[in-house]
Scaffold this motif. Structure first.
Motif, PDB file in Angstrom:
ATOM      1  N   THR A  17       1.055  -1.296  -0.096  1.00  0.00           N
ATOM      2  CA  THR A  17      -0.292   0.158  -0.064  1.00  0.00           C
ATOM      3  C   THR A  17       1.106   1.505  -0.002  1.00  0.00           C
ATOM      4  N   HIS A  18       2.125   0.872   0.958  1.00  0.00           N
ATOM      5  CA  HIS A  18       2.546   2.294   0.818  1.00  0.00           C
ATOM      6  C   HIS A  18       3.276   2.283  -0.555  1.00  0.00           C
ATOM      7  N   GLY A  21       1.605   3.462  -3.126  1.00  0.00           N
ATOM      8  CA  GLY A  21       0.655   5.633  -2.730  1.00  0.00           C
ATOM      9  C   GLY A  21       2.258   6.615  -3.197  1.00  0.00           C
ATOM     10  N   THR A  22       3.306   6.032  -2.671  1.00  0.00           N
ATOM     11  CA  THR A  22       4.343   6.729  -3.197  1.00  0.00           C
ATOM     12  C   THR A  22       4.697   6.670  -4.796  1.00  0.00           C
ATOM     13  N   THR A  24       2.321   6.451  -7.512  1.00  0.00           N
ATOM     14  CA  THR A  24       1.798   7.048  -8.050  1.00  0.00           C
ATOM     15  C   THR A  24       1.726   8.771  -7.240  1.00  0.00           C
ATOM     16  N   ALA A  25       1.733   8.502  -6.390  1.00  0.00           N
ATOM     17  CA  ALA A  25       2.542  10.034  -5.988  1.00  0.00           C
ATOM     18  C   ALA A  25       3.141  11.123  -6.796  1.00  0.00           C
ATOM     19  N   ALA A  91      11.999  -2.523  10.134  1.00  0.00           N
ATOM     20  CA  ALA A  91      12.527  -1.374   8.458  1.00  0.00           C
ATOM     21  C   ALA A  91      11.075  -0.584   9.321  1.00  0.00           C
ATOM     22  N   ARG A  92      11.446   0.825   8.830  1.00  0.00           N
ATOM     23  CA  ARG A  92      10.267   1.942   8.901  1.00  0.00           C
ATOM     24  C   ARG A  92      10.128   2.585   7.076  1.00  0.00           C
ATOM     25  N   PHE A  93       8.484   2.964   7.300  1.00  0.00           N
ATOM     26  CA  PHE A  93       8.037   2.990   6.345  1.00  0.00           C
ATOM     27  C   PHE A  93       8.604   4.691   5.492  1.00  0.00           C
ATOM     28  N   ASP A  95       9.266   7.198   2.386  1.00  0.00           N
ATOM     29  CA  ASP A  95       9.163   7.913   1.167  1.00  0.00           C
ATOM     30  C   ASP A  95      10.352   8.750   1.015  1.00  0.00           C
ATOM     31  N   LEU A  97       9.564  11.125  -1.159  1.00  0.00           N
ATOM     32  CA  LEU A  97       9.302  12.660  -1.946  1.00  0.00           C
ATOM     33  C   LEU A  97      10.464  14.069  -1.962  1.00  0.00           C
ATOM     34  N   ARG A 101      11.197  15.833  -5.301  1.00  0.00           N
ATOM     35  CA  ARG A 101      10.318  16.746  -6.018  1.00  0.00           C
ATOM     36  C   ARG A 101      11.367  17.474  -6.470  1.00  0.00           C
TER      37      ARG A 101
END
Lengths: 167, 164
Positions: A17-18, A21-22, A24-25, A91-93, A95, A97, A101
């Motif tokens: 899921t994570h 989402g990342t 697609t973002a 392990a951590r979630f 991103d 982003l 950027r």
């Protein structure tokens, strides 16, 4: 004094899921930044479900996005490559982003009227399950030359995705 | 009244699921008003779901950018992502405060490069905007009451019972 305790059990579905989402973002922001019209970019929201299913199955190797100008000439390729390291529950979630950027801001705008094609490639030895709205591709990928690594898009226990941009 | 609701995003929920929950919170809050119709509010918000999903996944709903404003209510819907989403508690109960609302506005964040995409969604819906939300909830309209001014002028202040 009352106390409340919450427990959280991480499963690979959360990682899928994570990452979906990342991806697609990042894809949305890149396309918009490059000047692809927002009426077509909105469709990216509908890819998330299929991406998550394929990552959950561990069958997704990469998402390849080819951008062509209004005359059909290839302009850019974005590739989100998914890796499946050994499961580590601690392990951590995360991103990437903010970095995506920063890197994105260095890309120049494409001419107006560009369109994009999204293709999912399976990992070696795996098959992608059928998903609504997705068909089989026989057309070869456009050749690319310069490739630049944008870094990690997202990571979680058991999987990570990186982005490469080619011209 | 100020209210906050939380819908944890990735990795807890997908952008699509988040968008469904966010819209349901807003619809359920507004349908408490006897002036507003659930179906009409839903119909206006449904086309915004893809944009909400994309904004949620990008983390642009994590810091109070999504705000429902109606007379008597300022409802902020937050969508934390990543590790913050895991630690967050979901709260999607309808908010109070808009029981008499006849109108409403949903403020969506429209940061670059999403400005055109979200702006186009807002342009198609009369109650959606990418303008910054007000800091406070607008006041409710005063209740309409009729006062007998002639009687008030001659009111015997010793009579606390009022006119019959």
């Amino acid at each position: 004094v009352s106390t409340t305790t919450r427990t959280w059990t991480t499963t690979f579905t959360h990682t899928a899921t994570h990452l979906a989402g990342t991806i697609t973002a990042s894809l949305t922001e890149l396309l918009l930044h490059l000047g692809v019209h927002h009426t077509t970019v909105t469709a990216v929201a509908s890819y998330e479900c299929a991406f998550a299913v394929w990552i959950t199955e561990r069958s997704l190797g990469s998402i390849v996005v080819e951008i062509a100008d209004r005359y059909g000439n290839h302009r850019k390729t974005l590739e989100f490559a998914v890796d499946y390291p050994e499961w580590q529950s601690e392990a951590r979630f995360a991103d990437g982003l903010p970095r995506i950027r920063r890197e994105m801001s260095k890309l120049s705008l494409l001419p107006s009227g560009c369109t994009f094609t999204v293709t999912a490639r399976p990992r070696h030895g795996y098959r992608l399950s059928d998903q609504a709205g997705w068909g089989t591709r026989y057309k070869p990928f456009a050749p690319t030359t310069d490739t630049y690594n944008f870094g990690t898009v997202g990571r979680g226990p058991g999987a990570a995705a990186v982005l490469r941009v080619s011209t | 009244m100020r209210a906050d609701r939380t819908v944890p995003g990735r990795p807890v929920s997908s952008g699509e699921t988040v968008a469904e929950k966010v819209v349901e919170v807003i619809v359920a809050t507004l349908e408490r008003s006897h002036h507003l119709n659930r179906e009409e509010v839903s119909q206006e918000l449904d086309p915004a779901k893809p944009a909400l999903a994309l904004l949620a996944n990008a983390g642009f709903l994590a810091d109070g950018g999504l705000v429902l404003v109606a007379p008597g209510l300022r409802l902020e819907v937050t969508v934390p992502v990543g590790e913050k989403a895991i630690r967050a508690s979901e709260d999607t109960t309808p908010a109070r405060g808009a029981a008499d609302a006849e109108t409403w506005t949903l403020h969506l964040p429209g940061p670059a490069p999403y400005t055109g995409l979200v702006g186009a969604v807002a342009a198609e819906a009369p109650h959606l905007t990418i303008d910054k939300p007000p800091i406070e909830a607008p006041e409710r309209a005063a209740a309409a009451v009729q006062v007998d001014l002639a009687g008030l002028a001659g009111l015997d202040t010793s009579n606390r019972g009022g006119r019959t």
